[in-house]
Design an enzyme around this catalytic site. Structure first.
Site, PDB file in Angstrom:
ATOM      1  N   ARG A  95       0.845  -1.191   0.000  1.00 35.17           N
ATOM      2  CA  ARG A  95       0.000   0.000   0.000  1.00 35.17           C
ATOM      3  C   ARG A  95       0.885   1.247   0.000  1.00 35.17           C
ATOM      4  O   ARG A  95       1.646   1.439   0.952  1.00 35.17           O
ATOM      5  CB  ARG A  95      -0.897   0.004   1.226  1.00 35.17           C
ATOM      6  N   HIS A 140       1.530  -2.201   5.661  1.00 38.39           N
ATOM      7  CA  HIS A 140       1.326  -2.529   4.247  1.00 38.39           C
ATOM      8  C   HIS A 140       2.340  -1.812   3.357  1.00 38.39           C
ATOM      9  O   HIS A 140       2.735  -2.336   2.313  1.00 38.39           O
ATOM     10  CB  HIS A 140      -0.085  -2.125   3.814  1.00 38.39           C
ATOM     11  N   ASP A 147      -3.928  -8.416   3.385  1.00 39.46           N
ATOM     12  CA  ASP A 147      -5.315  -8.570   3.847  1.00 39.46           C
ATOM     13  C   ASP A 147      -5.943  -9.624   2.955  1.00 39.46           C
ATOM     14  O   ASP A 147      -5.992  -9.439   1.722  1.00 39.46           O
ATOM     15  CB  ASP A 147      -6.089  -7.259   3.714  1.00 39.46           C
ATOM     16  N   GLU A 205      -7.933  -7.779  13.570  1.00 39.10           N
ATOM     17  CA  GLU A 205      -8.389  -7.905  12.178  1.00 39.10           C
ATOM     18  C   GLU A 205      -8.107  -9.324  11.712  1.00 39.10           C
ATOM     19  O   GLU A 205      -6.953  -9.680  11.458  1.00 39.10           O
ATOM     20  CB  GLU A 205      -7.671  -6.895  11.276  1.00 39.10           C
ATOM     21  N   HIS A 208      -5.728  -9.756   8.516  1.00 36.31           N
ATOM     22  CA  HIS A 208      -4.480  -8.994   8.411  1.00 36.31           C
ATOM     23  C   HIS A 208      -3.282  -9.821   8.881  1.00 36.31           C
ATOM     24  O   HIS A 208      -3.230 -10.238  10.038  1.00 36.31           O
ATOM     25  CB  HIS A 208      -4.619  -7.727   9.263  1.00 36.31           C
TER      26      HIS A 208
END
Length: 226
Positions: A95, A140, A147, A205, A208
């Site tokens: 990301r 990320h 994810d 999460e 994740h």
């Protein structure tokens, strides 16, 4: 003969272009599907189906980029799941920092709540930073965090994990109790197979995971996903 030469030149140029598209990432990074040919990729931040409700800065294609070590380990996960007629589906990998910056700007605009009901119905937007859902840096951006979920190998449908991907709330915590036994088993399956291949989970999460001993533990990249 001249026509054949032109065709040959066009073909060479096309393959050179295609090759460049798969190599134009920093050293140590790869396009995941160059390693895992059948990997299902649905980058949610390349779409409007996310908590912001818009395409996120830095996402210019639905091409998953991750570090090479992450891709090799993820391939082992996929191969193991195949033995149970299951597959992986990845919602995010590398990301760009500019995407994280986009999240920060969005979180500060308290009037923009277009997807609140779907992704954070019980969380006040002004508390997203305090609750840890939005941060100035993301793992990320180091390229070794994913994810993902598990899907049915025949239908492609994701297994029921008890909460949607990117849902902000206790329902997404791995050890959340108020879900069905099937949902608990699905979460445990994901945890087990990822841990076996050296991925550690973020407990709040279920989707994740980060590669243990990641190659760029202190570097946050900002090249675009394209």
């Amino acid at each position: 003969m001249k026509f054949k030469t032109i065709i040959l030149v066009i073909c060479i140029a096309f393959f050179a272009f295609a090759s460049k598209q798969s190599q134009d990432v920093p050293k140590g990074f790869v396009y995941a599907r160059d390693i895992i040919k059948d990997l299902d990729v649905e980058l949610r931040y390349y779409t409007t189906n996310n908590f912001v409700g818009d395409t996120i800065d830095g996402y210019k294609s639905n091409r998953l980029i991750i570090t090479e070590q992450t891709a090799e380990k993820l391939k082992l996960v996929q191969e193991e799941l195949h033995q149970q007629n299951l597959c992986l589906k990845v919602y995010d990998g590398y990301r760009p920092q500019r995407a994280v910056n986009h999240f920060i700007r969005w979180a500060r605009d308290l009037n923009d709540t277009i997807n609140k009901q779907q992704f954070y119905p019980n969380v006040n937007k002004r508390n997203l930073f305090k609750a840890g859902y939005i941060a100035s840096r993301s793992g990320h951006s180091r390229g070794s965090t994913l994810d993902l979920t598990i899907t049915n190998g025949e239908t492609g449908e994701p297994l029921d994990m008890g909460s949607p991907y990117d849902f902000f709330g206790e329902q997404s915590w791995v050890d959340y109790k108020d879900i069905t036994e099937e949902q608990k088993r699905n979460r445990q399956l994901l945890q087990t197979v990822m841990l076996k291949h050296n991925f550690r989970n973020y407990p709040k999460e279920w989707w994740h995971f980060t590669l243990r001993w990641e190659p760029f533990p202190k570097t946050y990249f900002d090249f675009e996903v394209e």
